[in-house]
Design an enzyme around this catalytic site. Structure first.
Site, mmCIF file in Angstrom:
data_model
loop_
_atom_site.group_PDB
_atom_site.id
_atom_site.type_symbol
_atom_site.label_atom_id
_atom_site.label_comp_id
_atom_site.label_asym_id
_atom_site.label_seq_id
_atom_site.Cartn_x
_atom_site.Cartn_y
_atom_site.Cartn_z
ATOM 1 N N SER A 136 0.821 -1.196 0.000
ATOM 2 C CA SER A 136 0.000 0.000 0.000
ATOM 3 C C SER A 136 0.869 1.267 0.000
ATOM 4 O O SER A 136 1.777 1.387 -0.805
ATOM 5 C CB SER A 136 -0.953 -0.052 1.208
ATOM 6 O OG SER A 136 -1.983 0.881 1.101
ATOM 7 N N ASP A 180 -5.936 -3.514 -2.399
ATOM 8 C CA ASP A 180 -4.837 -3.137 -1.508
ATOM 9 C C ASP A 180 -4.096 -4.352 -0.957
ATOM 10 O O ASP A 180 -4.698 -5.302 -0.459
ATOM 11 C CB ASP A 180 -5.412 -2.323 -0.344
ATOM 12 C CG ASP A 180 -4.357 -1.553 0.414
ATOM 13 O OD1 ASP A 180 -3.420 -2.183 0.924
ATOM 14 O OD2 ASP A 180 -4.463 -0.314 0.479
#
Length: 592
Positions: free
Chosen positions: A334, A448
């Site tokens: 991320s 993510d």
């Protein structure tokens, strides 16, 4: 210091085992393995004790969904399979010949019968088992014999000599061996390996016979090519039977005038290496980096996800640079991946600061609110900012080895991005479910990376055997309770400008995506040799405007963690392995 083998003392393990195998009642047998051939596999019955007479063996552990991990190397004079034999359990690891090897074997019952007359053998074996358990947990027992095979018209000898000089500067002994040793006896090679810390074989492109021997007799092989030249039709590789692990790495040299590597994908398709590296021709800094990789002292940095709180990683990177800690491998999940990409692209600290400020602090990346059919935002603004920052850079062409992770909703597994457009990998890695739409790459739906692994230290450990630095934000508070207990009305939310960072539900979704179980978190943190835990105060996970204090918290946390070390980061893992070995030796009773 050089590793010169003296005659075994009567009270050593080697001497004790020699008496066991020479005993007339031992029923010992001799056999040979060719390089790449397995001795036994995990799960096989432990019905014999083996003693390696010549050659080298590698010990590997299999983990589902991952390439086999090398646990250690068995050298001449050392036993093999002693743990399972004494415990009466199946073998727990694969053992494969790293090169042509000669082995003695004694049946289990015969070993215990002879050992009753040689009781010190069990004491020595107990010490060895403790030592090996410590070493394998600390990354010791790494390869020391490497081959460099030229895959270009120009010679590579000067490049290998620069690497050898860098290894010598670290305090090690090194021998570079070229084609003149082709007719030497196998005992000569063994003596050279025993008397030097590292041995580097070098074969030019016009020496096919010598290159083939190098590929078969070294622990790990480097293919050295030119970035802008096409790869040759045939390239030697190093593979071991039954292992889905590639022991061939690629080094692409480029003219120093080339700002960034190029053409890497063509070479990857031709060589299919386990890892790949870029180096500038004649550059001492890059030679020193390859030397660290050879000696197991290369430094990997892993940065966790954490939304706006991941700004702290910028302070971590700055502190590491200030103390001249090399960053040889980089990766993250991320926003951690976004920050890690900066040093992987060799951006300066000021460049990283300016680009992150532009893309996230000044630009309100989540301000393109959408009707929540797939997600709360369209993510068009984020995609544009990523395109502006990275353009058409391919991950494979980044100057330093780099990875980003995303979560594959199609397979339910972690997706590791090491090739392909950097901006697309980044877009997938930060696609928080419900906040930004997923990314589809090659028919796979990706979100993510923090959903599956917010702190992917295990991915880094597959790439780098040296010390691993981890900066983790997984358990730092990221949601403001007041914003959820007393949410603003719609008109106040819009009038205040808070809509630019998304409604409070964004914090809930982002935090939910980055929560890690205690067991998973502890496992990930255990892989770190130096763990940095920034505490950015009350910054909310979506507070993209709270920049300087968050960066400062990471800088302070990194300096505090580095201050606890008693030596360079590069040798941290080896120092701990040596200390563990000494402790295990002291804890084992010595025979009277």
């Amino acid at each position: 210091m050089a590793k010169r083998r003296a005659a075994p003392s009567p009270d050593t393990l080697e001497a004790a085992l020699a008496r066991v195998f020479d005993h007339r009642a031992s029923q010992a047998s001799w056999f040979a393995l060719t390089g790449g051939e397995p001795l036994f596999a995990a799960g096989d019955e432990a019905d014999q004790l083996y003693l390696l007479r010549s050659g080298r063996l590698g010990v590997f552990r299999r983990v589902e969904g991952q390439p086999p991990q090398m646990l250690g190397i068995i050298r001449p004079g050392e036993p093999v399979g002693e743990m399972a034999l004494i415990a009466g359990s199946p073998h727990s690891a694969d053992v494969v010949a790293l090169r042509d090897s000669e082995i003695l074997a004694i049946p289990r019952d015969a070993f215990f019968e002879v050992a009753r007359t040689e009781p010190e053998v069990m004491i020595h074996l107990s010490r060895l088992m403790l030592s090996r358990a410590r070493e394998r947990g600390s990354g010791a027992g790494e390869p020391t014999v490497f081959g460099f095979v030229g895959a270009r018209a120009r010679p590579i000898r000067a490049f290998v000599e620069r690497i050898a000089a860098a290894v010598i500067a670290m305090g090690h002994t090194v021998q570079v061996i070229d084609e003149t040793a082709l007719r030497s006896a196998s005992e000569w090679f063994s003596r050279v390996e025993d008397s030097h810390d590292y041995v580097l074989y070098v074969a030019e492109a016009d020496q096919p016979a010598w290159a083939a021997l190098c590929a078969r007799q070294v622990d790990r092989l480097f293919v050295v090519g030119d970035a802008l030249s096409p790869p040759p039709l045939a390239v030697p590789t190093r593979e071991l039977e039954g292992l889905r692990r590639q022991f061939t790495d690629l080094i692409l040299l480029r003219d120093p005038r080339m700002a960034r590597p190029a053409n890497t994908g063509v070479w990857l398709d031709a060589v299919a290496p386990g890892r790949w590296f870029h180096a500038r021709e004649g550059d001492e800094t890059d030679s020193a980096r390859i030397a660290r990789i050879v000696t197991g002292t290369s430094v990997g940095l892993v940065l966790s996800g954490g939304g706006a709180r991941a700004y702290a990683h910028i302070g971590v990177v700055r502190a590491l640079h200030e103390l001249q800690v090399p960053l040889d491998f980089l990766g993250g999940a991320s926003m951690g991946a976004v920050v890690a990409a900066g040093p992987a692209l060799e951006w300066s600290d000021d460049q990283l600061d300016a680009r992150i400020r532009h893309a996230f602090v000044r630009s309100d990346p989540l301000s393109d609110i959408a009707l929540p059919i797939v997600a709360m935002t369209r993510a068009g603004k984020v995609a544009g900012l990523l395109n502006e920052a990275y353009g058409d850079i391919d991950i494979a062409d980044m100057p330093r080895p780099f990875f980003a992770v995303s979560s594959n909703l199609t397979t339910g597994r972690l997706e590791i991005h090491r090739r392909g457009l950097l901006r697309r990998a980044m877009r997938a890695s930060i696609a928080i479910p419900g906040v930004m739409p997923p990314v589809v790459i090659d028919g796979q739906v990706l979100v993510d990376g923090a959903v599956v692994s917010n702190f992917p230290t295990d991915v880094m450990r597959q790439m780098n055997s040296g010390p691993l630095i981890g900066s983790d934000m997984s358990q730092v508070r990221g949601v403001d309770p007041a914003a959820l207990e007393n949410p603003p009305s719609w008109w106040r939310w819009i009038a205040s400008g808070a809509w630019k960072k998304g409604p409070p539900i964004v914090s809930v979704l982002m935090r939910a995506a980055t929560i890690t179980s205690d067991a998973e978190l502890q496992r990930s943190r255990r892989e770190s040799d130096l763990l940095i835990l920034p505490h950015p105060g009350g910054a909310d996970i979506r507070d993209w405007k709270v920049y300087e204090p968050t960066v400062a918290s990471g800088h302070a946390a990194a300096l505090a963690a580095l201050a606890t070390l008693d030596g360079p980061v590069e040798t941290l893992r080896k120092r701990r392995a040596q200390a563990d070995a000494v402790r295990s030796e002291q804890a084992t009773p010595v025979p009277a």
